[in-house]
Design a protein around this motif. Structure first.
Motif, PDB file in Angstrom:
ATOM      1  N   ILE A  51      32.516 -19.832 -31.345  1.00  0.00           N
ATOM      2  CA  ILE A  51      31.870 -19.979 -32.645  1.00  0.00           C
ATOM      3  C   ILE A  51      30.436 -19.478 -32.522  1.00  0.00           C
ATOM      4  O   ILE A  51      29.685 -19.932 -31.655  1.00  0.00           O
ATOM      5  N   THR A  52      30.054 -18.535 -33.374  1.00  0.00           N
ATOM      6  CA  THR A  52      28.685 -18.023 -33.398  1.00  0.00           C
ATOM      7  C   THR A  52      28.004 -18.503 -34.669  1.00  0.00           C
ATOM      8  O   THR A  52      28.567 -18.407 -35.766  1.00  0.00           O
ATOM      9  N   TYR A  53      26.791 -19.015 -34.489  1.00  0.00           N
ATOM     10  CA  TYR A  53      26.014 -19.521 -35.622  1.00  0.00           C
ATOM     11  C   TYR A  53      24.566 -19.110 -35.403  1.00  0.00           C
ATOM     12  O   TYR A  53      23.915 -19.574 -34.466  1.00  0.00           O
ATOM     13  N   GLY A  54      24.077 -18.217 -36.244  1.00  0.00           N
ATOM     14  CA  GLY A  54      22.731 -17.697 -36.045  1.00  0.00           C
ATOM     15  C   GLY A  54      22.656 -16.929 -34.739  1.00  0.00           C
ATOM     16  O   GLY A  54      23.463 -16.038 -34.467  1.00  0.00           O
ATOM     17  N   SER A  55      21.702 -17.289 -33.886  1.00  0.00           N
ATOM     18  CA  SER A  55      21.557 -16.639 -32.582  1.00  0.00           C
ATOM     19  C   SER A  55      22.170 -17.470 -31.464  1.00  0.00           C
ATOM     20  O   SER A  55      21.886 -17.247 -30.291  1.00  0.00           O
ATOM     21  N   SER A  56      23.021 -18.440 -31.841  1.00  0.00           N
ATOM     22  CA  SER A  56      23.641 -19.333 -30.862  1.00  0.00           C
ATOM     23  C   SER A  56      25.155 -19.212 -30.914  1.00  0.00           C
ATOM     24  O   SER A  56      25.724 -18.710 -31.890  1.00  0.00           O
ATOM     25  N   SER A  57      25.798 -19.685 -29.858  1.00  0.00           N
ATOM     26  CA  SER A  57      27.258 -19.706 -29.843  1.00  0.00           C
ATOM     27  C   SER A  57      27.739 -20.862 -28.981  1.00  0.00           C
ATOM     28  O   SER A  57      26.998 -21.396 -28.148  1.00  0.00           O
ATOM     29  N   VAL A  58      29.003 -21.250 -29.202  1.00  0.00           N
ATOM     30  CA  VAL A  58      29.652 -22.240 -28.351  1.00  0.00           C
ATOM     31  C   VAL A  58      31.089 -21.793 -28.133  1.00  0.00           C
ATOM     32  O   VAL A  58      31.803 -21.461 -29.073  1.00  0.00           O
ATOM     33  N   GLU A  59      31.478 -21.730 -26.874  1.00  0.00           N
ATOM     34  CA  GLU A  59      32.852 -21.387 -26.505  1.00  0.00           C
ATOM     35  C   GLU A  59      33.610 -22.685 -26.263  1.00  0.00           C
ATOM     36  O   GLU A  59      33.142 -23.560 -25.527  1.00  0.00           O
ATOM     37  N   ILE A  60      34.801 -22.813 -26.872  1.00  0.00           N
ATOM     38  CA  ILE A  60      35.520 -24.093 -26.894  1.00  0.00           C
ATOM     39  C   ILE A  60      36.903 -23.939 -26.270  1.00  0.00           C
ATOM     40  O   ILE A  60      37.659 -23.031 -26.622  1.00  0.00           O
ATOM     41  N   GLU A  61      37.237 -24.857 -25.352  1.00  0.00           N
ATOM     42  CA  GLU A  61      38.562 -24.904 -24.741  1.00  0.00           C
ATOM     43  C   GLU A  61      38.960 -26.361 -24.530  1.00  0.00           C
ATOM     44  O   GLU A  61      38.109 -27.213 -24.267  1.00  0.00           O
ATOM     45  N   ALA A  95      21.198 -23.878 -26.593  1.00  0.00           N
ATOM     46  CA  ALA A  95      21.022 -24.311 -25.205  1.00  0.00           C
ATOM     47  C   ALA A  95      19.559 -24.522 -24.851  1.00  0.00           C
ATOM     48  O   ALA A  95      19.243 -25.330 -23.973  1.00  0.00           O
ATOM     49  N   THR A  96      18.660 -23.807 -25.526  1.00  0.00           N
ATOM     50  CA  THR A  96      17.250 -23.841 -25.127  1.00  0.00           C
ATOM     51  C   THR A  96      16.357 -24.651 -26.052  1.00  0.00           C
ATOM     52  O   THR A  96      15.254 -25.033 -25.671  1.00  0.00           O
ATOM     53  N   ASP A  97      16.818 -24.906 -27.266  1.00  0.00           N
ATOM     54  CA  ASP A  97      16.001 -25.637 -28.241  1.00  0.00           C
ATOM     55  C   ASP A  97      16.818 -26.791 -28.810  1.00  0.00           C
ATOM     56  O   ASP A  97      17.359 -26.699 -29.916  1.00  0.00           O
ATOM     57  N   PRO A  98      16.940 -27.889 -28.060  1.00  0.00           N
ATOM     58  CA  PRO A  98      17.825 -28.987 -28.465  1.00  0.00           C
ATOM     59  C   PRO A  98      17.442 -29.651 -29.779  1.00  0.00           C
ATOM     60  O   PRO A  98      18.280 -30.292 -30.405  1.00  0.00           O
ATOM     61  N   GLU A  99      16.196 -29.519 -30.194  1.00  0.00           N
ATOM     62  CA  GLU A  99      15.765 -30.127 -31.451  1.00  0.00           C
ATOM     63  C   GLU A  99      15.835 -29.146 -32.610  1.00  0.00           C
ATOM     64  O   GLU A  99      15.516 -29.499 -33.747  1.00  0.00           O
ATOM     65  N   GLY A 100      16.250 -27.911 -32.331  1.00  0.00           N
ATOM     66  CA  GLY A 100      16.314 -26.899 -33.370  1.00  0.00           C
ATOM     67  C   GLY A 100      17.525 -27.052 -34.272  1.00  0.00           C
ATOM     68  O   GLY A 100      18.497 -27.747 -33.951  1.00  0.00           O
ATOM     69  N   GLU A 101      17.497 -26.355 -35.403  1.00  0.00           N
ATOM     70  CA  GLU A 101      18.566 -26.457 -36.395  1.00  0.00           C
ATOM     71  C   GLU A 101      19.892 -25.942 -35.859  1.00  0.00           C
ATOM     72  O   GLU A 101      20.951 -26.526 -36.123  1.00  0.00           O
ATOM     73  N   GLU A 102      19.866 -24.855 -35.079  1.00  0.00           N
ATOM     74  CA  GLU A 102      21.111 -24.286 -34.560  1.00  0.00           C
ATOM     75  C   GLU A 102      21.775 -25.224 -33.559  1.00  0.00           C
ATOM     76  O   GLU A 102      23.003 -25.391 -33.566  1.00  0.00           O
ATOM     77  N   ALA A 103      20.983 -25.834 -32.687  1.00  0.00           N
ATOM     78  CA  ALA A 103      21.539 -26.772 -31.710  1.00  0.00           C
ATOM     79  C   ALA A 103      22.163 -27.971 -32.415  1.00  0.00           C
ATOM     80  O   ALA A 103      23.280 -28.395 -32.081  1.00  0.00           O
TER      81      ALA A 103
END
Length: 276
Positions: A105-115, A186-194
């Motif tokens: 899943i890509t959202y903005g400049s972030s992503s998460v790979e899910i398994e 991954a780098t900005d835990p308080e950010g909107e994308e995280a």
């Protein structure tokens, strides 16, 4: 075959180290999907334990008492993905067999790979998987995060850039859901994308199924099935079932107008016989 190996000596088998190396490669792949590389920074402390799964928060199991309504989720076989405006979905599949292996899943400049992986009935899987990854990656570091103890894993992507990934694991009933977060998630835990991707991950509903699977095996997946497709298939199945019903068969319990009289040709004989 699962993505994690086993050996006689815990965390020291060649299979486990090779599997952990595969995990590292997947973290690199996940990081390279992000538009811009982020600097490697330490995640802030949150909590060492993830409590309340299945009661107050997800990821959920289909059998959890408080599982949210997932009728409008995207069905991937082993799990159901919630809706989040602005995301892009990429399905990972084996090129030779076309078997679905996971989603990103890509959202903005972030992503998460899910398994989703099969796990033992009585013990969780994430602690062992995390230990294998730490042994195989000297730069991996345990940190406390929103899902309990996570891994901060710096990886090198194309061009020699260093990118930080978060590897998260949550144990459920006979399953473990793993997410590899990259980019600002991954780098900005308080950010909107995280926060958005953390909530997305927590809203996933897992369906382990009853198939016998070895611990660490991927739970079987299939191509995405949209809610409208599921509803159409359910309606078609119900219509087919109605067509196979016996014509004239009474529905529900018998009432006084549905009593059936059974006639017989047998007649009652004498109650006594006389022997002379």
């Amino acid at each position: 075959m699962g993505l994690f190996g086993f050996g006689k000596k815990k965390h020291q088998s060649e299979e486990a180290l090779e599997a952990a190396a595969e995990e590292n490669e997947e973290a690199v792949d996940a990081a390279e999907n992000v538009d811009e590389a982020q600097e490697v920074v330490a995640l802030p402390e949150s909590s060492a334990e993830y409590e309340g799964r299945g009661d107050e928060r997800g990821p959920w199991d289909v059998e959890d008492e408080n599982v949210p309504d997932y009728d409008e989720y995207l069905d991937m076989g082993s799990y159901y993905l919630p809706f989040l405006k602005g995301i892009e979905l990429r399905v990972k599949a084996n090129r030779a067999t076309q078997q679905v292996l996971g989603t990103t899943i890509t959202y903005g400049s972030s992503s998460v790979e899910i398994e989703a992986f099969a796990a033992p009935k009585t013990l969780g899987l994430w602690d062992d998987v995390r230990a294998d990854l730490i042994e195989a990656n000297k730069d991996a570091k345990e940190v406390e995060g929103v899902f309990g103890t996570e891994l901060a894993l710096p990886v090198t992507v194309k061009g020699g850039r260093k990118v930080l990934t978060r590897i998260v694991g949550v144990d459920g009933p006979r399953w473990m859901l793993r997410g590899i977060f990259s980019g600002k998630a991954a780098t900005d835990p308080e950010g909107e994308e995280a926060k958005a991707l953390n909530q997305f991950f927590a809203d996933i509903v897992v369906e382990r199924g009853d198939d016998p699977l070895a611990p660490r095996d991927l739970i079987p997946m299939h191509p995405p099935v949209a809610p409208a497709e599921r509803k159409a298939a359910k309606a078609a199945a119900e219509e087919a079932e109605q067509k196979t019903e016996i014509p004239g068969k009474p529905k529900g319990p018998f009432d006084s107008d549905q009593q059936v009289e059974v006639k017989t040709t047998l007649s009652r004989g004498p109650m006594f016989s006389e022997v002379r």
